[in-house]
Design an enzyme around this catalytic site. Sequence first.
Site, PDB file in Angstrom:
ATOM      1  N   ARG A 161      22.849  34.228   3.481  1.00 27.73           N
ATOM      2  CA  ARG A 161      24.257  34.077   3.102  1.00 27.73           C
ATOM      3  C   ARG A 161      24.666  32.623   3.232  1.00 27.73           C
ATOM      4  O   ARG A 161      25.374  32.063   2.396  1.00 27.73           O
ATOM      5  CB  ARG A 161      25.174  34.977   3.952  1.00 27.73           C
ATOM      6  CG  ARG A 161      26.662  34.676   3.739  1.00 27.73           C
ATOM      7  CD  ARG A 161      27.578  35.683   4.400  1.00 27.73           C
ATOM      8  NE  ARG A 161      27.162  36.096   5.715  1.00 27.73           N
ATOM      9  CZ  ARG A 161      27.314  35.382   6.834  1.00 27.73           C
ATOM     10  NH1 ARG A 161      27.866  34.169   6.795  1.00 27.73           N
ATOM     11  NH2 ARG A 161      26.914  35.857   8.003  1.00 27.73           N
ATOM     12  N   TYR A 173      41.910  33.288 -18.969  1.00 25.73           N
ATOM     13  CA  TYR A 173      41.118  34.512 -18.859  1.00 25.73           C
ATOM     14  C   TYR A 173      41.902  35.570 -18.084  1.00 25.73           C
ATOM     15  O   TYR A 173      42.508  35.279 -17.048  1.00 25.73           O
ATOM     16  CB  TYR A 173      39.790  34.183 -18.168  1.00 25.73           C
ATOM     17  CG  TYR A 173      38.991  35.384 -17.743  1.00 25.73           C
ATOM     18  CD1 TYR A 173      38.701  36.411 -18.637  1.00 25.73           C
ATOM     19  CD2 TYR A 173      38.527  35.497 -16.445  1.00 25.73           C
ATOM     20  CE1 TYR A 173      37.971  37.525 -18.242  1.00 25.73           C
ATOM     21  CE2 TYR A 173      37.780  36.590 -16.033  1.00 25.73           C
ATOM     22  CZ  TYR A 173      37.513  37.606 -16.935  1.00 25.73           C
ATOM     23  OH  TYR A 173      36.792  38.702 -16.535  1.00 25.73           O
ATOM     24  N   ASP A 187      38.474  24.996 -15.301  1.00 21.22           N
ATOM     25  CA  ASP A 187      37.509  26.001 -15.718  1.00 21.22           C
ATOM     26  C   ASP A 187      36.821  25.463 -16.969  1.00 21.22           C
ATOM     27  O   ASP A 187      37.426  25.376 -18.036  1.00 21.22           O
ATOM     28  CB  ASP A 187      38.235  27.324 -16.005  1.00 21.22           C
ATOM     29  CG  ASP A 187      37.282  28.447 -16.405  1.00 21.22           C
ATOM     30  OD1 ASP A 187      36.167  28.150 -16.867  1.00 21.22           O
ATOM     31  OD2 ASP A 187      37.675  29.623 -16.285  1.00 21.22           O
ATOM     32  N   LYS A 219      28.036  33.001 -18.371  1.00 20.85           N
ATOM     33  CA  LYS A 219      28.173  32.713 -19.796  1.00 20.85           C
ATOM     34  C   LYS A 219      27.118  31.699 -20.254  1.00 20.85           C
ATOM     35  O   LYS A 219      25.946  31.988 -20.255  1.00 20.85           O
ATOM     36  CB  LYS A 219      29.603  32.232 -20.071  1.00 20.85           C
ATOM     37  CG  LYS A 219      30.706  33.086 -19.410  1.00 20.85           C
ATOM     38  CD  LYS A 219      30.649  34.544 -19.789  1.00 20.85           C
ATOM     39  CE  LYS A 219      31.910  35.335 -19.430  1.00 20.85           C
ATOM     40  NZ  LYS A 219      32.156  35.499 -17.996  1.00 20.85           N
TER      41      LYS A 219
END
Length: 381
Positions: A47, A99, A171, A196
């Site tokens: 982690r 978005y 973004d 993406k």
Amino acid sequence: MKFNTKTIHGGQENTDPAYGSVMPPIYQTSTYSQSTPGGHKGFEYSRSGNPTRAALENSLASIENGKYGLAFASGLAAIDAVMKLFKPGDEIISTNDLYGGSYRLFSTIFENFGIKFHFISMQEAEDIEQYINENTKLIWVETPTNPMMNIIDIQAVSKIAKKHKILLGVDNTFATPYLQQPLDLGADLVMHSATKYLGGHSDVVMGSLVVKEEELAEKLYFIQNASGGVAGPQDSFLVLRGIKTLHLRMQRHCENGEAVARFLKSHPKVDKVYWPGFEDSPNHDIAKKQMSGFGGMISFTTAENTLKSAVKVVENLKVFTLAESLGGVESLAGHPASMTHASIPMEERAKTGVVDSLIRLSVGVEDEGDLVEDLKQALEK
């Protein structure tokens, strides 16, 4: 290194130190042996850090011209980490054309924690200043925006942010660092849905952040570890592999995107086409200045301007696949009002142009003639 070389070698060791592997191995492990308490080789628990993820994070920093990269389990997990920099009473100014998942995270999760959001048009950067006050801590920008393809002047917004000592987050999912590098234009942090274009093959879900300043990086690393929304080693390997062909894919995305946009603009059954490469597109001059190309994302409305006509088009596509997401090698079509932006109230959607007849295309890397023919037959039906 120039960008095309960075995608392959940026931030990477030439070979893995264990056995000379040319590609970074997938370290599918949760923990690491220690010779004595605290005596480890840089990794204790996956982690907190994993060698495969570290290789990806170094690559991300390199291609965005940053110093520090962070990989998360999804794009929204990356944005979630950014929001955790703030406290109740803080205010954030966001573009209103964004978005749907980002809007949902802001308005239904973090507003409940006392953070106030202003969703505004950023077509004219100077309009932002009227919303700034002593509580404003962040300006959040998407450019090109999703799905209306609006262009926001990163450099102009950066000047405003720096004047008021506010963070600027961008973004950069639609443009990718191949076309646009926000840190060089004055942004403080860059976010990607690496699902993406960075991954590029529709086989992974991941998010990323890249920053230049050490103090901001340390805060984000702490949040990444403390909250735990990290990317796993298998997913890190897939995105690292995807980045190595980013420059090749983006060139074809841009070429095909232009061919499709120009075809749609000339078709009698299409009303509006949203693509920043058109000279009459809003802020086209800014797109030319801050981007090296116009990308493969396009939105358009049908001439009938009805939900029924839009549904008919997407149902009749053969090469384009009707699906959520974008940025893969395959071409995708979506209906934002009922899919990616369904979480935004109808009245808010309508203000930004996300009407029921709007179709969003992610133009892939197939033969451009096949893509044009597919749209032609779907529109004619």
